[in-house]
Design an enzyme around this catalytic site. Structure first.
Site, PDB file in Angstrom:
ATOM      1  N   HIS A 119       0.909  -1.300   0.035  1.00  0.00           N
ATOM      2  CA  HIS A 119      -0.186   0.059  -0.073  1.00  0.00           C
ATOM      3  C   HIS A 119       0.984   1.084   0.054  1.00  0.00           C
ATOM      4  O   HIS A 119       1.701   1.563   0.832  1.00  0.00           O
ATOM      5  CB  HIS A 119      -1.058   0.022   1.216  1.00  0.00           C
ATOM      6  CG  HIS A 119      -1.756   1.322   1.191  1.00  0.00           C
ATOM      7  ND1 HIS A 119      -3.253   1.143   0.788  1.00  0.00           N
ATOM      8  CD2 HIS A 119      -1.774   2.453   1.854  1.00  0.00           C
ATOM      9  CE1 HIS A 119      -3.621   2.496   0.608  1.00  0.00           C
ATOM     10  NE2 HIS A 119      -2.798   3.060   1.492  1.00  0.00           N
ATOM     11  N   CYS A 120       0.761   1.962  -1.053  1.00  0.00           N
ATOM     12  CA  CYS A 120       1.778   3.239  -1.221  1.00  0.00           C
ATOM     13  C   CYS A 120       0.818   4.463  -0.852  1.00  0.00           C
ATOM     14  O   CYS A 120      -0.001   4.612  -1.533  1.00  0.00           O
ATOM     15  CB  CYS A 120       2.291   3.257  -2.352  1.00  0.00           C
ATOM     16  SG  CYS A 120       3.378   4.738  -2.800  1.00  0.00           S
ATOM     17  N   PRO A 121       1.324   5.193   0.214  1.00  0.00           N
ATOM     18  CA  PRO A 121       0.547   6.504   0.823  1.00  0.00           C
ATOM     19  C   PRO A 121       0.626   7.346  -0.159  1.00  0.00           C
ATOM     20  O   PRO A 121       0.169   8.535  -0.465  1.00  0.00           O
ATOM     21  CB  PRO A 121       1.220   6.767   1.995  1.00  0.00           C
ATOM     22  CG  PRO A 121       2.517   6.033   1.998  1.00  0.00           C
ATOM     23  CD  PRO A 121       2.291   4.872   1.173  1.00  0.00           C
TER      24      PRO A 121
END
Length: 257
Positions: A119-121
């Site tokens: 999950h890439c912010p």
């Protein structure tokens, strides 16, 4: 197959994306005003270089939007499991839904994602089966734009002829050195981080392809302990992905079943 739209309601992700857009705007506005346009007006560079700069910047922004809003591979609540593939599915202990092996549950998004990488912010979205190529595209255009901007910043001080016309009444001219130093700092930071992330992503894809190549077992049939993944991944309960590079580095044992 068309890409499905997907929005993640996450204030932290919105802040991270806002920071990325700020860096993009900072360079897309100030670099041309301080470097490109003045040197073009004095005949030091051709106009095509300015067009290329804006073209890469637009591609970079479009790639960011597409990677952010594209469904990464969210599993439906009642998936249809082919009879011959049931052995390759498992029950998620977070949402109590069946999912293919090598899928993972993202606590940020609240659902399971097929072939989830992390999950890439910075894009406020998971990177999974359906948007992984868009994420790589974003990394490539970001590297290209950052290298292009850093190259012009270097040439402005060490290669191009000094500018003859300088309007000291303009704020950007009076504070040019501070502005360019900040731009160089952001550019070098992004270039180093994106290069490391892009490299690990490509290594992960190449390693995974070795399991799917001719004569090798399909990815779904490979034991869980030997699934190759990028070192930048999210576990079953991913928190804020900060730390080394652009995303938090996970431990291999998190992928063991």
């Amino acid at each position: 197959m068309g890409l499905r739209i997907h929005f993640v309601v996450d204030p932290h992700g919105w802040c991270c994306m806002g920071l990325i857009v700020f860096v993009w705007l900072y360079n897309i506005v100030l670099i041309p005003k301080i470097v490109l346009f003045p040197h073009y007006e004095e005949g030091h560079i051709p106009g095509i270089l300015i067009i290329i700069f804006y073209g890469i910047a637009i591609f970079c922004l479009v790639a960011l939007v597409r990677a952010s809003i594209t469904d990464p591979g969210r599993l439906p609540e009642n998936p249809k499991i082919p009879h011959g593939e049931r052995e390759f599915w498992e029950l998620c202990n977070k949402c109590n839904l069946m999912r293919p092996k090598r899928s993972h549950h993202c606590s940020r998004c609240g659902h399971c994602v097929r072939r989830m990488d992390h999950h890439c912010p910075w894009i406020n979205n998971c990177v999974g089966e359906d948007n992984h190529w868009l994420f790589l595209q974003l990394c490539f255009y970001t590297e290209l734009l950052t290298s292009y901007a850093l190259m012009f910043s270097f040439c402005h001080y060490y290669y191009f002829l000094p500018l003859k016309k300088r309007n000291l009444d303009l704020f950007v001219v009076r504070h040019e050195l501070a502005i360019m130093r900040l731009a160089a700092f952001m550019g070098i930071t992004m270039l180093v981080g994106i290069t490391g992330l892009f490299y690990t992503q490509l290594i992960g894809i190449i390693t995974l392809g070795s399991h799917d190549g001719n004569g090798g077992p399909p990815a779904a049939a490979v034991p869980a302990a030997s699934w190759p993944t990028s070192p930048y991944v999210a576990d079953e309960s991913p928190d804020v992905n900060t730390g080394q590079g652009l995303c938090r580095q996970a431990w291999p044992e998190r992928f063991k079943t």
